[in-house]
Write a protein that holds these residues in place. Structure first.
Motif, mmCIF file in Angstrom:
data_model
loop_
_atom_site.group_PDB
_atom_site.id
_atom_site.type_symbol
_atom_site.label_atom_id
_atom_site.label_comp_id
_atom_site.label_asym_id
_atom_site.label_seq_id
_atom_site.Cartn_x
_atom_site.Cartn_y
_atom_site.Cartn_z
ATOM 1 N N VAL B 285 1.439 -1.904 0.075
ATOM 2 C CA VAL B 285 -0.250 -0.045 0.158
ATOM 3 C C VAL B 285 1.405 1.659 -0.227
ATOM 4 N N LEU B 286 1.287 2.371 -1.086
ATOM 5 C CA LEU B 286 1.532 3.078 -1.042
ATOM 6 C C LEU B 286 0.979 4.312 -0.230
ATOM 7 N N VAL B 287 1.286 4.953 0.933
ATOM 8 C CA VAL B 287 0.687 6.322 1.447
ATOM 9 C C VAL B 287 1.163 7.474 0.973
ATOM 10 N N VAL B 288 0.396 8.110 0.753
ATOM 11 C CA VAL B 288 0.845 9.848 0.322
ATOM 12 C C VAL B 288 -0.226 10.278 1.009
ATOM 13 N N ARG B 289 0.593 12.183 1.490
ATOM 14 C CA ARG B 289 -0.607 12.737 2.031
ATOM 15 C C ARG B 289 -1.059 13.431 0.799
ATOM 16 N N PRO B 290 -2.149 14.312 0.904
ATOM 17 C CA PRO B 290 -2.831 15.020 -0.070
ATOM 18 C C PRO B 290 -1.889 16.199 -0.403
ATOM 19 N N GLU B 291 -0.657 16.751 0.618
ATOM 20 C CA GLU B 291 -0.486 18.310 0.194
ATOM 21 C C GLU B 291 0.806 17.952 -0.665
ATOM 22 N N ALA B 292 1.020 16.341 -0.876
ATOM 23 C CA ALA B 292 2.474 15.940 -1.162
ATOM 24 C C ALA B 292 2.266 16.123 -2.353
ATOM 25 N N VAL B 293 1.365 15.263 -3.077
ATOM 26 C CA VAL B 293 1.158 14.849 -4.686
ATOM 27 C C VAL B 293 1.465 16.492 -5.287
ATOM 28 N N GLY B 294 2.299 16.115 -6.341
ATOM 29 C CA GLY B 294 2.752 17.637 -7.311
ATOM 30 C C GLY B 294 1.528 17.062 -8.866
ATOM 31 N N LEU B 295 1.077 17.785 -9.619
ATOM 32 C CA LEU B 295 1.166 18.018 -10.595
ATOM 33 C C LEU B 295 1.401 17.766 -11.738
ATOM 34 N N ASP B 296 2.751 17.606 -11.388
ATOM 35 C CA ASP B 296 3.894 18.277 -12.596
ATOM 36 C C ASP B 296 4.861 16.915 -12.838
ATOM 37 N N GLY B 297 3.919 15.178 -12.831
ATOM 38 C CA GLY B 297 4.487 14.043 -12.995
ATOM 39 C C GLY B 297 3.313 13.343 -14.279
ATOM 40 N N GLU B 298 3.666 12.336 -13.488
ATOM 41 C CA GLU B 298 3.337 10.901 -15.039
ATOM 42 C C GLU B 298 2.131 10.192 -14.910
ATOM 43 N N VAL B 299 1.878 10.552 -13.751
ATOM 44 C CA VAL B 299 0.349 9.545 -13.566
ATOM 45 C C VAL B 299 -1.417 9.995 -13.884
ATOM 46 N N LEU B 331 -4.582 27.868 -3.926
ATOM 47 C CA LEU B 331 -6.458 28.057 -4.503
ATOM 48 C C LEU B 331 -5.309 29.090 -6.279
ATOM 49 N N GLY B 332 -5.965 29.064 -6.599
ATOM 50 C CA GLY B 332 -6.110 29.512 -8.044
ATOM 51 C C GLY B 332 -5.162 28.620 -9.031
ATOM 52 N N THR B 333 -4.692 27.368 -8.492
ATOM 53 C CA THR B 333 -4.331 26.998 -9.403
ATOM 54 C C THR B 333 -6.285 26.169 -10.365
ATOM 55 N N ARG B 334 -6.274 26.071 -11.439
ATOM 56 C CA ARG B 334 -6.743 26.195 -12.714
ATOM 57 C C ARG B 334 -6.907 24.934 -13.156
ATOM 58 N N VAL B 335 -8.001 24.110 -12.311
ATOM 59 C CA VAL B 335 -8.525 22.977 -11.648
ATOM 60 C C VAL B 335 -9.593 22.537 -11.956
ATOM 61 N N ALA B 336 -10.104 21.909 -13.017
ATOM 62 C CA ALA B 336 -11.967 21.471 -12.956
ATOM 63 C C ALA B 336 -12.120 20.725 -13.447
ATOM 64 N N VAL B 337 -13.675 20.027 -12.666
ATOM 65 C CA VAL B 337 -13.995 18.771 -13.134
ATOM 66 C C VAL B 337 -13.780 18.284 -14.534
ATOM 67 N N GLY B 338 -13.945 16.965 -14.277
ATOM 68 C CA GLY B 338 -13.609 15.832 -16.458
ATOM 69 C C GLY B 338 -11.954 16.615 -16.903
ATOM 70 N N ASP B 339 -10.482 17.419 -15.850
ATOM 71 C CA ASP B 339 -10.031 17.555 -15.933
ATOM 72 C C ASP B 339 -8.927 16.454 -16.240
ATOM 73 N N ARG B 340 -7.737 16.381 -16.805
ATOM 74 C CA ARG B 340 -7.333 15.656 -16.977
ATOM 75 C C ARG B 340 -5.711 15.599 -16.082
ATOM 76 N N LEU B 341 -5.048 15.313 -15.603
ATOM 77 C CA LEU B 341 -4.150 15.949 -14.450
ATOM 78 C C LEU B 341 -3.023 14.718 -14.806
ATOM 79 N N SER B 342 -1.639 14.847 -14.445
ATOM 80 C CA SER B 342 -0.834 13.987 -14.332
ATOM 81 C C SER B 342 0.211 14.109 -13.050
ATOM 82 N N LEU B 343 -0.668 13.249 -12.082
ATOM 83 C CA LEU B 343 0.002 13.540 -10.688
ATOM 84 C C LEU B 343 1.593 13.070 -10.423
ATOM 85 N N ALA B 344 2.430 13.521 -10.028
ATOM 86 C CA ALA B 344 3.657 13.292 -9.623
ATOM 87 C C ALA B 344 3.739 12.687 -8.175
ATOM 88 N N LEU B 345 4.352 11.366 -7.879
ATOM 89 C CA LEU B 345 3.999 11.099 -7.105
ATOM 90 C C LEU B 345 5.669 10.786 -6.071
#
Lengths: 284, 358
Positions: B285-299, B331-345
């Motif tokens: 099980v991989l555990v990661v806190r919400p604030e530790a997840v980046g938006l510049d990865g490849e997941v 705050l101010g990050t442009r994210v909307a429902v339906g967007d595709r993101l690439s999470l960085a772990l």
């Protein structure tokens, strides 16, 4: 603990907003005085009456025979014996009540209800019946006709009340106070004396007074075990009543009711003076 | 203080407490360095108060040992242990004044080493007044206990414990009955007193924020057992156990497989999600806190919902295989429902545990 809520409000400056209790406590004092002191008036009159025949409103002749009787050596020594026995009984009943009360008030053990019932049993079963049965043991162990024997037999009607009162007090006691005292460096005995006893003080005072009064007015048990050798005030009083000497009976009667009256007057005084729960009669 | 308090080192080993069939504490090992401030954290009923009672000597342990600077305290009654305990309730003796309460321990405690006797009346008065000043209750010594507010009562309780210069101070959720702002004030006071008097302090709490704010070391207890130990930061960045991570809450759990030092996503995530780890091979099980997840990865992940959370935004996303991951973005990050993101772990902010059989 019982005062914390009110004291909190006092701490917040709300102390002045209190119900006008002055009138209420004054009324209480009047009622107590009427109910307790008024019935004593005829007794007082009889104790100085030489002759008092129908239809006279006041006694025909005043005598100081009653007063002389009260100061008589026999009565003085009976008073001393009564005091000695009543004080000892009160002290012992408190001591036994404290340990029994601790057991039934604090601990949940198997058969607790049974123990509670057995402790109360002497009040339910007539003490006279039991005493007739155990008298033989008092005789066998040389306790009959002694002050010690009378003290022991009077524990029978007093310990049930002591155990019940102090058991209730223990049930309301927060034992964390004792635990706290222990961690502050106080041994078990010192903790009991400096923390537990002060916390139980109201119940202890009530128990001491109640058991004192029960012992003070006990007649049958004293007569049976004391065998006429241990003379207490009630014994003299009953003898006077039996011999139809009304003056003597009234004078002795006054002497017998003196401690209860003093206690009631004290309670009334405390009711006025302090807003404190006392003998369960009031809570400020 | 005239003479410095000698802060002790506490060693608890194999400590256990059993009541009939119920095991309250089992096989607890704990070491408190001299002068440390440790929080014993856990939900109510986890055995932390029982542990404290055993250290204080109010309860005899079923197993194990409690040692202070190497010397066993087993068999030493509570009143002879150089340990002070402050309870959840102030427990001020109602028949005594404030200063009599604080002086209580000084009056009854036997001097250590069988000295010349108890402190003189004058000495006691001086120490009590000094102690009351330190808990900011100077001049209130003559007050009756009932005239104090809740916060003041607990300060008196603290003063009463500290005036004895304990070698170990035990605090059993002492502020849990106070209002939030009062609690914050009292925390600051306790930390200050700890630092000033060079105490060894063991603080029991069920409030993780309180533990994080106050303690140097947090010991987490769950169901009577040790469930993790470490600095407050550790519990966020590299929780010592899955249970610890879950107790601290607001964490993501992603299931996968550990193969040769690499955590891999399974199924549709195969190849998309890999994080290096030291965990043994097997289900993980991989555990990661919400604030530790980046938006510049490849997941790859799909945004399902966004929620305004005051200083930032919580974004609920779904991975390819349907597992959800919550991300905290500024705050101010442009994210909307339906967007595709690439999470960085980021590997050093993720922790992988062996998956327990469930």
């Amino acid at each position: 603990m019982r005062e914390t809520l009110r004291d909190r409000s006092r701490a917040r400056g709300l102390s002045r907003i209190r119900p006008p209790g002055g009138l209420r406590t004054s009324a209480t004092v009047v009622v107590l005085a009427t109910a307790v002191l008024l019935p004593l008036v005829p007794l007082l009159v009889w104790s100085v009456a030489g002759t008092w025949r129908y239809p006279d409103v006041v006694p025909g002749r005043v005598t100081r025979r009653g007063l002389d009787l009260v100061l008589d050596g026999e009565v003085v020594s009976a008073t001393a014996t009564s005091l000695l026995i009543a004080l000892t009984v009160a002290a012992l009943a408190c001591a036994i009540g404290l340990s029994a009360g601790r057991a039934i008030g604090l601990h949940r053990f198997r058969g607790r209800r049974l123990v509670q019932f057995l402790l109360l049993a002497p009040v339910i079963v007539p003490g006279l019946a039991v005493t007739l049965g155990i008298q033989v043991f008092f005789v066998r162990y040389g306790l009959a006709d002694t002050v010690l024997g009378v003290v022991l037999v009077q524990l029978m009607p007093t310990v049930p009340y002591a155990a019940t009162l102090l058991g209730a007090a223990y049930a309301n006691l927060d034992v964390d106070y004792e635990r706290q005292a222990r961690t502050l460096g106080s041994g078990p005995l010192r903790t009991f004396l400096t923390v537990t006893v002060p916390l139980l003080r109201p119940a202890l005072v009530t128990t001491a007074l109640l058991t004192f009064l029960i012992s003070w007015s006990e007649y049958i048990l004293t007569l049976l075990i004391g065998g006429g050798q241990v003379t207490t005030l009630p014994l003299l009083l009953f003898a006077a009543i039996g011999s139809s000497d009304r003056t003597a009976a009234a004078a002795l009667g006054l002497l017998v009711v003196l401690p209860p009256v003093v206690i009631v007057v004290l309670v009334a005084g405390r009711l006025r003076g302090r807003d404190d729960a006392w003998m369960g009669l009031a809570r400020g | 203080m005239a003479e410095p308090t000698l802060a002790a080192r506490l060693d608890v080993s194999g400590l256990g407490a059993r009541f009939d069939a119920v095991t309250a504490v089992a096989d607890l090992d704990l070491t408190l360095a001299s002068g440390s401030f440790t929080a014993l954290l856990g939900p109510s009923g986890c055995g932390k108060s029982t542990t404290l009672a055993m250290v204080a000597g109010l309860l005899a342990p079923t197993t194990g040992d409690v040692r202070l600077d190497g010397a066993s305290l087993l068999g030493v009654p509570a009143e002879r242990r150089p340990v002070s305990l402050v309870f959840q309730k102030p427990l001020l003796f109602p028949h005594l004044t404030v200063e009599q309460n604080v002086a209580y321990g000084l009056r009854v405690r036997r001097p250590a080493g069988g000295g010349s006797g108890r402190a003189s009346r004058q000495e006691v008065a001086t120490q009590v007044e000094e102690m009351l000043e330190r808990v900011r209750l100077g001049g209130l010594g003559r007050r009756r206990v009932g005239e104090l507010s809740g916060g003041q009562e607990q300060r008196v309780a603290l003063a009463r414990a500290l005036v004895l210069r304990p070698r170990l101070l035990l605090l059993d959720e002492p502020f849990s009955q106070l209002d939030a702002d009062l609690r914050a004030e009292m925390r600051a006071l306790v930390r200050e007193l700890h630092d000033e008097a060079e105490l060894t302090t063991l603080f029991v709490t069920h409030d993780q924020d309180e533990a994080v704010e106050l303690a140097d070391t947090i010991v987490l207890m769950l169901e009577g057992r040790l469930a993790g130990e470490g600095s407050p930061e550790t519990f966020y960045t590299a929780p010592p156990s899955l249970a610890a991570a879950r107790f601290f809450g607001a964490t993501n759990e992603v299931r996968g497989l550990v193969v040769a030092g690499l955590f891999r996503g399974q199924g549709l995530l195969e190849g998309a999600l890999t994080v290096p780890t030291t965990a043994p091979d097997g289900a993980g099980v991989l555990v990661v806190r919400p604030e530790a997840v980046g938006l510049d990865g490849e997941v790859p992940a799909l945004v399902c919902a966004t929620r305004f959370a005051g200083s930032d935004v919580l974004v609920d996303t779904e991975l390819l295989d349907g597992q959800s991951v919550r991300v905290r973005v500024p705050l101010g990050t442009r994210v909307a429902v339906g967007d595709r993101l690439s999470l960085a772990l980021v590997p050093d902010r993720c922790t992988v545990f062996t998956q327990e059989a469930e």
